[in-house]
Design a protein around this motif. Structure first.
Motif, short mmCIF file in Angstrom:
data_model
loop_
_atom_site.label_atom_id
_atom_site.label_comp_id
_atom_site.label_asym_id
_atom_site.label_seq_id
_atom_site.Cartn_x
_atom_site.Cartn_y
_atom_site.Cartn_z
N LEU A 1 0.84 -1.20 0.00
CA LEU A 1 0.00 0.00 0.00
C LEU A 1 0.87 1.26 0.00
CD1 LEU A 1 -2.67 -1.22 2.57
CD2 LEU A 1 -3.07 -0.80 0.15
N PRO B 1 -0.23 -3.68 -4.06
CA PRO B 1 -1.02 -4.50 -3.15
C PRO B 1 -1.60 -5.70 -3.90
CG PRO B 1 -2.03 -2.31 -3.42
CD PRO B 1 -0.82 -2.35 -4.28
N GLY B 2 -1.86 -6.77 -3.19
CA GLY B 2 -2.43 -7.94 -3.83
C GLY B 2 -3.01 -8.89 -2.81
N TRP C 1 -22.63 -2.23 3.49
CA TRP C 1 -23.86 -2.51 2.73
C TRP C 1 -23.92 -3.97 2.29
CZ3 TRP C 1 -20.28 1.21 1.74
CH2 TRP C 1 -19.31 0.90 0.80
N ASP D 1 -9.87 2.84 4.60
CA ASP D 1 -9.74 1.39 4.76
C ASP D 1 -10.45 0.64 3.63
OD1 ASP D 1 -8.20 1.56 6.98
OD2 ASP D 1 -9.73 0.90 8.41
N LEU D 2 -11.63 1.14 3.25
CA LEU D 2 -12.38 0.46 2.20
C LEU D 2 -11.65 0.56 0.87
CD1 LEU D 2 -16.10 1.36 3.00
CD2 LEU D 2 -14.70 -0.51 3.82
N ASN E 1 -8.43 0.72 0.63
CA ASN E 1 -7.33 -0.22 0.76
C ASN E 1 -7.79 -1.66 0.54
OD1 ASN E 1 -5.28 1.61 1.11
ND2 ASN E 1 -5.45 1.63 3.34
N VAL E 2 -8.98 -1.99 1.04
CA VAL E 2 -9.54 -3.33 0.78
C VAL E 2 -9.62 -3.56 -0.73
CG1 VAL E 2 -11.64 -4.73 0.91
CG2 VAL E 2 -10.86 -3.50 2.93
N ARG F 1 -7.90 -2.12 -3.02
CA ARG F 1 -6.56 -2.24 -3.62
C ARG F 1 -5.98 -3.63 -3.37
NH1 ARG F 1 -2.84 2.42 -1.65
NH2 ARG F 1 -1.42 1.46 -3.14
N VAL F 2 -6.16 -4.13 -2.13
CA VAL F 2 -5.63 -5.46 -1.80
C VAL F 2 -6.30 -6.52 -2.69
CG1 VAL F 2 -5.59 -7.25 -0.03
CG2 VAL F 2 -4.92 -4.92 0.56
N LEU F 3 -7.60 -6.34 -2.94
CA LEU F 3 -8.31 -7.31 -3.77
C LEU F 3 -8.05 -7.07 -5.26
CD1 LEU F 3 -11.75 -7.49 -1.93
CD2 LEU F 3 -9.96 -9.22 -1.99
N GLN F 4 -7.34 -6.00 -5.57
CA GLN F 4 -7.03 -5.64 -6.96
C GLN F 4 -8.30 -5.56 -7.80
OE1 GLN F 4 -4.07 -8.61 -7.98
NE2 GLN F 4 -2.42 -7.26 -7.34
N LEU F 5 -9.32 -4.90 -7.27
CA LEU F 5 -10.57 -4.73 -8.02
C LEU F 5 -10.32 -3.83 -9.23
CD1 LEU F 5 -13.19 -4.09 -5.18
CD2 LEU F 5 -12.55 -6.25 -6.23
N LYS G 1 -18.92 -1.62 -6.67
CA LYS G 1 -19.03 -2.31 -5.38
C LYS G 1 -18.66 -1.43 -4.19
CE LYS G 1 -19.91 -6.64 -6.65
NZ LYS G 1 -20.94 -7.51 -6.11
N ILE G 2 -17.77 -0.46 -4.40
CA ILE G 2 -17.29 0.33 -3.27
C ILE G 2 -17.76 1.78 -3.36
CG2 ILE G 2 -15.25 1.03 -1.95
CD1 ILE G 2 -14.84 -1.83 -2.13
N PRO H 1 -22.02 2.50 -3.61
CA PRO H 1 -22.71 2.27 -2.33
C PRO H 1 -22.25 3.23 -1.23
CG PRO H 1 -21.90 0.19 -3.22
CD PRO H 1 -21.34 1.27 -4.09
N SER H 2 -20.94 3.51 -1.18
CA SER H 2 -20.43 4.44 -0.16
C SER H 2 -21.05 5.81 -0.30
CB SER H 2 -18.93 4.62 -0.34
OG SER H 2 -18.23 3.79 0.49
#
Lengths: 267, 333
Positions: free
Chosen positions: A58, A76-77, A92, B225-226, B228-229, B231-235, B243-244, B247-248
């Motif tokens: 990150l 990141p991964g 949600w 944080d969301l 970063n989630v 980014r970690v999931l590489q969406l 998805k993020i 809704p946010s």
């Protein structure tokens, strides 16, 4: 066991500020073996989270780098899943859907729909959350949310599990339950874990090695303490164990004698 | 919100209607019916008092009584007009039928009824116009807001433009929109009337901004944080937005949409008045020009209808907002 599954070498980082750049970390070196449980401990502001974020990809290190299983970390991964302090569940989505989002990203090619469903339910049952699959995060207690956060990361089958003060926001009893769950899971799955903590007891109880960091700016690793207590560990038995207390004392001495809290010094 | 489950509970065990339940029921009735009713009553009394003391060149300022009378007249006019229309078509059909009976090859003309638009017709026109304008504005504003919220660079480029156009009054836009619509919308068989498009685009131009600004704020203030989630999931960007981001930002987007719709409704009345485009605004202007002793009462009736419609539109938006918002704890008003 080879000791260089995850290699942090010569890592340093600077953050740009109005004036001179702020140097948060310098010369951080650490080798971690597969299946090892590492705790990072140190006073607030010493750059523990920064180390974790660099491993996660990150943040980009200013110098040095991180090598995981022979490959350099540059973004990141999902192979370096992060458990955030405040769970970071999508409010949600239900418990199930939160884990599903992660599972779909990681296994979209390798698992069928039915396999994915089983895998999501399996991971939620590992953290004892299979009773609340279709609840929203707002309907859960803090401890339950963090359990789901951990399940989401486990479900990604990461090479390293990064935990940023995962139990910091929880009350003492809930924290103890979650620590026990985490020990069980790690015993079962053999995950490699890096956990940030402020809690000396937690660090000694859970870790194979405790990495103690010096105070910032330009923080680095001060001492590394190997905890050679037999597993499985039982917190009640260990409470009277002389070795356990000895380890505790060593960490406390580092934190409160060698590296006095900078905030306390100012006061 | 908390008091809602009380009602079915009372229905269930009405036999066991305890004193405590009865008190809650009375409390609720007072809160939801008696207090607003009292407020309205006081307002009507004050209105009557004030109206009695204002004499204009068109007679006395209308009190609640006269306005009520005029509202009934307006409804009666509408029904009479509808009756006339029906009989017009009936006569036309009979005439044509006779013609065809005499000579099967005769060319029959079918003419549309061209009666005067009634008050109720004008309400319909206004609602349609504001709906169209608001829809156009939403389709532009939400995507624009998302892009600006996601990219600081785009935001810096677009922000001065947004800030410049945001405070512009609809009346300033109106002449330009009128000319542009006349120039560009050239068609032999227009699907929309030009006046309709002029009003709708003026509405759209003015009610764009609250949605844009609120969407930007909503998207830019997503929990780190969301992100970063994600980014970690590489969406991918598309999944990240779906998805993020959306809704946010939904609560803020809806705050913007509600402000936009309210603005749009206000702008529309002004635009119709100035441009003589059909709708409630034109109705008011026509009544004003008419200057009969009933005019003020009729205008006041229109004012109340405009207010009530605005209120209903906002309530509708609030209902939708409550349905789509994930944060059920948030107090929405």
């Amino acid at each position: 066991m080879k000791n260089n599954y995850l290699e942090i070498s010569q890592v340093g980082i600077e953050f740009p500020t109005e004036g001179e750049p702020f140097r948060a970390l310098q010369n951080v070196n650490l080798s971690i073996a597969k299946g090892e449980f590492i705790s990072l401990i140190g006073h607030s502001g010493c750059g523990k989270s920064t180390v974790l974020n660099i491993v996660a990809g990150l943040y980009a290190a200013t110098e040095g780098g991180v090598i995981l299983e022979g490959r350099e970390v540059d973004e990141p991964g999902p192979d370096r899943a992060v458990v955030f302090q405040n769970h970071a569940l999508l409010p949600w989505l239900t418990v199930y859907q939160n884990v599903e989002l992660a599972v779909k990203c990681v296994f979209k090619k390798s698992k069928t729909k039915a396999e994915m469903r089983d895998w999501i339910e399996h991971n939620l049952s590992l953290v004892h959350m299979d009773h609340a699959l279709h609840k929203l995060p707002s309907e859960l207690s803090g401890g339950m949310k963090q359990r789901v956060g951990i399940a989401r990361c486990l479900a990604m089958q990461p090479k390293v599990l990064l935990m940023d003060e995962p139990f910091g926001a929880l009350d003492a009893l809930t924290r103890a339950h979650l620590q026990d769950s985490l020990m069980d899971i790690q015993q079962q799955l053999g995950n490699t874990v890096i956990m940030i903590t402020h809690d000396v007891d937690e660090a000694v109880l859970l870790s194979d090695r405790i990495v103690m960091m010096t105070n910032g700016p330009a923080a680095s690793i001060g001492e590394v303490l190997a905890i050679e207590l037999p597993r499985p560990r039982d917190r009640v038995v260990l409470a009277d164990d002389p070795d356990f207390n000895n380890y505790r004392q060593q960490v406390l001495r580092f934190l409160y004698e060698k590296q006095k809290n900078p905030a306390a010094k100012a006061a | 919100m908390k008091a809602i489950p009380i009602m079915p509970k009372i229905a269930q065990c009405s036999a066991l209607l305890t004193f405590a339940n009865l008190r809650l029921l009375i409390d609720k009735t007072i809160k939801t019916l008696a207090l607003p009713g009292f407020g309205i009553l006081v307002f009507l009394l004050l209105w009557q008092l004030v109206a009695n003391n204002i004499i204009t060149s068109l007679g006395q300022f209308p009190g609640p009584n006269q306005v009520w009378e005029q509202s009934n007249t307006l409804l009666a006019e509408h029904q009479r007009e509808r009756g006339k229309e029906a009989s017009f078509y009936e006569r036309q059909q009979q005439r044509n039928a006779k013609k065809l009976a005499k000579n099967p090859d005769a060319v029959v003309k079918i003419r549309a009824y061209t009666g005067k638009a009634t008050f109720v017709d004008q309400i319909g026109t206004s609602l349609l116009t504001v709906a169209f304008g608001f829809m156009v504005a939403t389709l532009v504003a939400v995507p624009l807001g998302i892009i600006c919220g996601l990219s600081e660079t785009v935001y810096r480029c677009v922000n001065p433009i947004i800030q410049t156009f945001k405070p512009v009054s609809p009346l300033a836009w109106l002449p330009l929109v009128t000319m542009v619509v006349s120039a560009l919308y050239v068609s032999d068989d227009p699907f929309f009337e030009k006046a309709f498009l002029t009003s709708a685009f003026t509405v759209a131009l003015c009610c764009l901004w609250p949605t844009v600004v609120n969407t930007i704020v909503g998207v830019a203030s997503i929990d780190r944080d969301l992100i970063n989630v994600s980014r970690v999931l590489q969406l991918s960007t598309a999944v990240h937005i779906r998805k993020i981001v959306i809704p946010s930002a939904i609560p803020m987007i809806f705050t913007g949409l509600r402000l936009s719709l309210a603005t749009g409704w206000m702008v529309l009345i002004a635009a119709e008045m100035l441009a003589q485009n059909p709708g409630l605004g034109k109705f008011i202007w026509d009544e004003f020009q008419n200057g009969s002793s009933n005019s003020l009462g009729r205008i006041m009736a229109a004012v109340l209808v405009i207010g009530v419609i605005g209120f209903i539109l906002d309530s509708l938006m609030l209902t939708v907002q409550k349905r789509v918002s994930w944060d059920k704890q948030a107090i929405l008003r």
